[in-house]
Write an enzyme that holds these catalytic residues in place. Structure first.
Site, PDB file in Angstrom:
ATOM      1  N   SER A  99     -26.185 -32.308   1.704  1.00  0.00           N
ATOM      2  CA  SER A  99     -26.726 -31.011   2.113  1.00  0.00           C
ATOM      3  C   SER A  99     -25.961 -30.537   3.335  1.00  0.00           C
ATOM      4  O   SER A  99     -25.527 -31.345   4.165  1.00  0.00           O
ATOM      5  CB  SER A  99     -28.222 -31.112   2.418  1.00  0.00           C
ATOM      6  OG  SER A  99     -28.436 -32.015   3.478  1.00  0.00           O
ATOM      7  N   HIS A 103     -23.276 -22.626  10.737  1.00  0.00           N
ATOM      8  CA  HIS A 103     -23.647 -21.477  11.573  1.00  0.00           C
ATOM      9  C   HIS A 103     -22.402 -20.974  12.302  1.00  0.00           C
ATOM     10  O   HIS A 103     -21.961 -21.590  13.282  1.00  0.00           O
ATOM     11  CB  HIS A 103     -24.715 -21.875  12.594  1.00  0.00           C
ATOM     12  CG  HIS A 103     -26.030 -22.235  11.983  1.00  0.00           C
ATOM     13  ND1 HIS A 103     -26.880 -21.289  11.444  1.00  0.00           N
ATOM     14  CD2 HIS A 103     -26.646 -23.437  11.820  1.00  0.00           C
ATOM     15  CE1 HIS A 103     -27.965 -21.895  10.975  1.00  0.00           C
ATOM     16  NE2 HIS A 103     -27.845 -23.195  11.191  1.00  0.00           N
ATOM     17  N   HIS A 113     -25.443 -22.202   3.245  1.00  0.00           N
ATOM     18  CA  HIS A 113     -26.181 -23.444   2.997  1.00  0.00           C
ATOM     19  C   HIS A 113     -25.858 -23.910   1.579  1.00  0.00           C
ATOM     20  O   HIS A 113     -25.731 -23.082   0.677  1.00  0.00           O
ATOM     21  CB  HIS A 113     -27.686 -23.185   3.122  1.00  0.00           C
ATOM     22  CG  HIS A 113     -28.533 -24.233   2.459  1.00  0.00           C
ATOM     23  ND1 HIS A 113     -29.164 -24.024   1.236  1.00  0.00           N
ATOM     24  CD2 HIS A 113     -28.850 -25.496   2.824  1.00  0.00           C
ATOM     25  CE1 HIS A 113     -29.829 -25.116   0.898  1.00  0.00           C
ATOM     26  NE2 HIS A 113     -29.653 -26.019   1.840  1.00  0.00           N
ATOM     27  N   ASN A 115     -26.521 -27.535  -1.214  1.00  0.00           N
ATOM     28  CA  ASN A 115     -27.198 -28.814  -1.397  1.00  0.00           C
ATOM     29  C   ASN A 115     -27.033 -29.241  -2.851  1.00  0.00           C
ATOM     30  O   ASN A 115     -27.181 -28.420  -3.747  1.00  0.00           O
ATOM     31  CB  ASN A 115     -28.685 -28.626  -1.046  1.00  0.00           C
ATOM     32  CG  ASN A 115     -29.519 -29.839  -1.380  1.00  0.00           C
ATOM     33  OD1 ASN A 115     -29.970 -29.989  -2.509  1.00  0.00           O
ATOM     34  ND2 ASN A 115     -29.743 -30.686  -0.400  1.00  0.00           N
ATOM     35  N   VAL A 116     -26.695 -30.496  -3.070  1.00  0.00           N
ATOM     36  CA  VAL A 116     -26.747 -31.069  -4.421  1.00  0.00           C
ATOM     37  C   VAL A 116     -27.392 -32.446  -4.306  1.00  0.00           C
ATOM     38  O   VAL A 116     -27.137 -33.178  -3.355  1.00  0.00           O
ATOM     39  CB  VAL A 116     -25.359 -31.173  -5.102  1.00  0.00           C
ATOM     40  CG1 VAL A 116     -24.885 -29.824  -5.599  1.00  0.00           C
ATOM     41  CG2 VAL A 116     -24.307 -31.794  -4.188  1.00  0.00           C
ATOM     42  N   HIS A 182     -44.206 -14.006   4.819  1.00  0.00           N
ATOM     43  CA  HIS A 182     -44.773 -13.411   6.033  1.00  0.00           C
ATOM     44  C   HIS A 182     -43.875 -12.318   6.609  1.00  0.00           C
ATOM     45  O   HIS A 182     -44.308 -11.555   7.471  1.00  0.00           O
ATOM     46  CB  HIS A 182     -45.061 -14.497   7.084  1.00  0.00           C
ATOM     47  CG  HIS A 182     -43.847 -15.218   7.573  1.00  0.00           C
ATOM     48  ND1 HIS A 182     -43.203 -16.174   6.822  1.00  0.00           N
ATOM     49  CD2 HIS A 182     -43.149 -15.132   8.734  1.00  0.00           C
ATOM     50  CE1 HIS A 182     -42.166 -16.643   7.503  1.00  0.00           C
ATOM     51  NE2 HIS A 182     -42.108 -16.024   8.665  1.00  0.00           N
ATOM     52  N   GLY A 266     -38.557 -39.392   7.015  1.00  0.00           N
ATOM     53  CA  GLY A 266     -37.104 -39.256   6.907  1.00  0.00           C
ATOM     54  C   GLY A 266     -36.451 -39.257   8.282  1.00  0.00           C
ATOM     55  O   GLY A 266     -37.126 -39.272   9.315  1.00  0.00           O
TER      56      GLY A 266
END
Length: 305
Positions: A99, A103, A113, A115-116, A182, A266
């Site tokens: 992941s 920035h 971003h 991720n795999v 939100h 984690g």
């Protein structure tokens, strides 16, 4: 015929992918390098395993970013996971993945971003339960239509060999997932998102995960190269920091991976690697109509590219 599940091949690919992405991003930055923090779970902890967290700071292009590999395993799934998937109860499991979040310093370069990941739960004498997940998404501050088109065209090209509807399905899934209810806006302009992928053979699912993982830099690097030397002022920088606040809100309030990682013990530093180094909030801020800052809201709704 049941396809052979090759965990070692997946792990080998993920380690190579981390190396490759780091090399490509270092070349794009031209100044900073990733510093590696290799870690192992302590004996006796609930989860075993380890990983390689790599962080880049204060580069010419990237203010901060991280590319993380992890491979963890345990004797049984946490209750929070088996509540929704009772078939996983009583099985030992392994989860591995790469992941990353980058920035950039320049507000004209989008945050990205990717991720795999692969998950497998096994029990003696029974077929393993496994699936793949992943995706990539882009969060611009000053969006350009041509950048969005390039990003999504790359995603379409990745998906095309796997079925005519895959791009549409995984693009829509990405729009739904990276949404802040939100704020009533998407986190960025989306990309691809998939989870629980196991309806094809293991080989086919693995091939798709590989294509998505390797496609990230094809989608991102050309945009960075195009925008990284764009002049900017303090106004754009302040808007970038304000918009990074939304990134923080999503990651800490809504992101399933962050919440799952923190709730299951984690590695906190690796999980929060995705956070920007600086962000700001401003009460009831509204950009002035007609400004480039006001234009961003037009992009924070699902659209066809």
């Amino acid at each position: 015929m049941e396809s052979i599940v090759d965990k070692q091949a997946v792990k080998h690919f993920l380690l190579q992918l981390q190396d490759k992405i780091c090399q490509q991003l270092e070349a794009t930055d031209g100044q900073a390098q990733f510093i590696e923090d290799a870690w192992q779970r302590e004996p006796g902890e609930k989860l075993g395993g380890g990983g390689r967290t790599r962080v880049m700071r204060e580069g010419a292009v990237f203010e901060q970013g991280g590319v993380n590999f992890s491979h963890v395993f345990g004797e049984q799934m946490p209750a929070s996971a088996t509540a929704h998937r009772p078939e996983l109860a009583g099985r030992r499991f392994e989860a591995m993945g790469v992941s990353l979040v980058m920035h950039p310093k320049n507000p004209y370069v989008p945050t990205s971003h990717a991720n795999v990941r692969f998950f497998i739960a096994e029990k003696e004498g029974e077929a393993p339960i496994w699936w793949f997940g992943g995706g990539f998404d882009l969060t611009p501050f000053y969006p350009f239509v041509e950048d969005g088109q390039h990003w999504h065209q790359t995603a379409k090209n990745i998906c095309a060999p796997f079925g005519s509807e895959i791009y549409n399905e995984h693009k829509a899934w990405c729009d739904r997932y990276f949404y802040l209810p939100h704020r009533n806006e998407t986190r960025g302009i989306g990309g691809l998102f998939f989870d629980d992928l196991n309806e094809w053979s293991f080989e086919q699912c693995f091939a798709y995960m590989q294509a998505v993982g390797e496609g990230y830099t094809q989608a991102y690097v050309p945009i960075v190269e195009k925008r990284k030397n764009t002049p900017f002022t303090e106004r754009e920088r302040q808007f970038q920091l304000y918009r990074r606040g939304r990134y923080v809100e999503f990651n800490l309030v809504l992101d399933r991976g962050t919440l799952f990682g923190l709730q299951t013990g984690g590695r906190t530093e690796s999980i929060l690697m995705s956070m920007p180094p600086l962000a700001r909030w401003e009460y009831a801020y509204q950009p002035q109509a007609g400004t480039p800052e006001a234009k961003l809201s037009e992009f924070l709704v699902p659209r066809e590219w």
